[in-house]
Every structure is written in C-alpha cells, then in structure tokens.
Scaffold this active site. Sequence first.
Site, PDB file in Angstrom:
ATOM      1  N   SER A   9       0.846  -1.189   0.000  1.00 37.48           N
ATOM      2  CA  SER A   9       0.000   0.000   0.000  1.00 37.48           C
ATOM      3  C   SER A   9       0.883   1.240   0.000  1.00 37.48           C
ATOM      4  O   SER A   9       2.071   1.168  -0.335  1.00 37.48           O
ATOM      5  CB  SER A   9      -0.936  -0.041   1.212  1.00 37.48           C
ATOM      6  OG  SER A   9      -1.925   0.951   1.093  1.00 37.48           O
ATOM      7  N   ASN A  10       0.349   2.388   0.357  1.00 36.21           N
ATOM      8  CA  ASN A  10       1.134   3.625   0.378  1.00 36.21           C
ATOM      9  C   ASN A  10       0.649   4.524   1.516  1.00 36.21           C
ATOM     10  O   ASN A  10      -0.273   4.179   2.239  1.00 36.21           O
ATOM     11  CB  ASN A  10       1.049   4.328  -0.985  1.00 36.21           C
ATOM     12  CG  ASN A  10      -0.378   4.663  -1.343  1.00 36.21           C
ATOM     13  OD1 ASN A  10      -1.029   5.445  -0.674  1.00 36.21           O
ATOM     14  ND2 ASN A  10      -0.890   4.038  -2.401  1.00 36.21           N
ATOM     15  N   ARG A  11       1.283   5.686   1.650  1.00 40.36           N
ATOM     16  CA  ARG A  11       1.038   6.558   2.802  1.00 40.36           C
ATOM     17  C   ARG A  11      -0.202   7.432   2.700  1.00 40.36           C
ATOM     18  O   ARG A  11      -0.437   8.258   3.584  1.00 40.36           O
ATOM     19  CB  ARG A  11       2.219   7.506   2.985  1.00 40.36           C
ATOM     20  CG  ARG A  11       3.473   6.859   3.464  1.00 40.36           C
ATOM     21  CD  ARG A  11       4.529   7.932   3.624  1.00 40.36           C
ATOM     22  NE  ARG A  11       5.817   7.373   3.927  1.00 40.36           N
ATOM     23  CZ  ARG A  11       6.183   6.985   5.142  1.00 40.36           C
ATOM     24  NH1 ARG A  11       5.355   7.112   6.161  1.00 40.36           N
ATOM     25  NH2 ARG A  11       7.374   6.478   5.332  1.00 40.36           N
TER      26      ARG A  11
END
Length: 212
Positions: free
Chosen positions: A21-23
Amino acid sequence: MKLLITAGPTREPLDPVRFLSNRSSGKMGYALAHAFAEAGHQVLLISGPSSQPIPGGVDLLPVETAEDMYQAVASWIGRMDIAVFAAAVADFTPVEVFSQKIKKSAERMTLELVRTKDILGSARAVFGFQGYLVGFAAETENLEENARGKLRKKGCDLVVANDVSKAGLGFDSERNEVILVFPDRIEPLPAAEKVLLADRIAEIVLECVAER
Ligand code: CTP
C-alpha cells in the site's frame, strides 16, 4: 450536480496477512467530498481503506484493491457530471496472491509485480466519460511539466499537482500546497490546511463547470 470522487490508498494483497500500500491518508479526497456535499451536490466517494470520518451527506463505496476501484468507477462514472480522482492508486500489484502465509524460508525473496489499470486514464478512453474530469499528480520533480503531460494524456480538464518531496506537505499530512494546471493556464494555491484547499478547489471546479 452528481460527482464521483476517488480517495485514499489501495491495498494489494500478497498473502492472507500482508499487502502492498502507500502513505495516503485519504484526507484530500474526503475533504473534497465534504466541500462538494456542503455546496449541495450529490457525492459518491469511492475510497480505499482510510480512517477519515465519512462526511455527512456523502455516499461511501469502500474498496480495497486497484482492481476493485477500477470496477467501482466503471460502474458509476457514466451517471456523473464531475469526476475527481484523488486516490493514490497502486501502480503495481503482486502477480501472485499466496493462499497461505509466506514463510521466511530463504535469506532473500523477489516479488513479481504487474501494472494495475490506470483508472483516471480509462475515464475518457474506456468509460467514455464526457463530464468535467479532475486528476491529481504527485510529483517529486518538474511539477508543472509532468502535470501538464498527465492533463493532456488522460484528457483531464484540470490536474491538481503537488510536490510530494516537500516536508510536512502532501501525503499523510494536514497541509498541502498545489498548482492547478488547466489546459490554458495555471493557478498556484498557497500552502494551507487540506480542508481549506479542498473548499477552494471545489469552488473553482464548480465555477469552471458553470462556465462550460
Ligand atoms: N491514478 C488512477 N489509477 C492508477 C494510477 C493513478 O486513477 N492506476 C490516478 C490518480 O488518482 C491521480 C492520477 O492518476 O489522479 C495521477 O497519479 P500519479 O501517481 O501522480 O501518476 P501516474 O499516472 O500513476 O504516473 P507516474 O506514476 O508515472 O507519475
């Protein structure tokens, strides 16, 4: 007016307990959904996992993966007047999703990833969307030039460009500083709380749509 807004990160599963995933926090997309709903418009928020509260009067369609988000957008975009793509969609997903938890059997392991579908890039080209199309561009260099490239390539009416290399702004933060890139002009918006920026962006988008 009817709007579709994508927001948040996507989660690409790797095995039953892990994902890529990402931030992205979803703050910008949720703030935009709130701003348009407050202005009296009908908002469908298609969001990856986010801890943001659901804004009042907004319909939430929760999704997990980039593929889920693609399918949700494909189903709904045809009914919309405005589409805003604020999600941080994974560009790659694991080729294989392991059905059992991956064991640490070796010192190294290589993950093979494959490109996901470009949802914003499909809006005009695949879904035939005719409404007002807003994309986002997260860049670490050549902000305006890269954003203008995305605007042209994806047939957007507006690209909201932000420099994600600036500390304390953008991803996972309360504040952001963006440049609005239109086909014929740019409009820089000074650094501000995401909720205030969202109000201003919603106002500008609604003005542009009214002038069309
Ligand atoms: N986007 C999308 N589907 C994807 C990837 C991105 O809809 N699979 C959308 C994002 O919501 C955003 C825009 O495309 O509105 C730009 O995302 P960004 O990550 O800046 O650019 P990319 O098009 O992915 O290009 P690159 O990573 O090469 O900069």
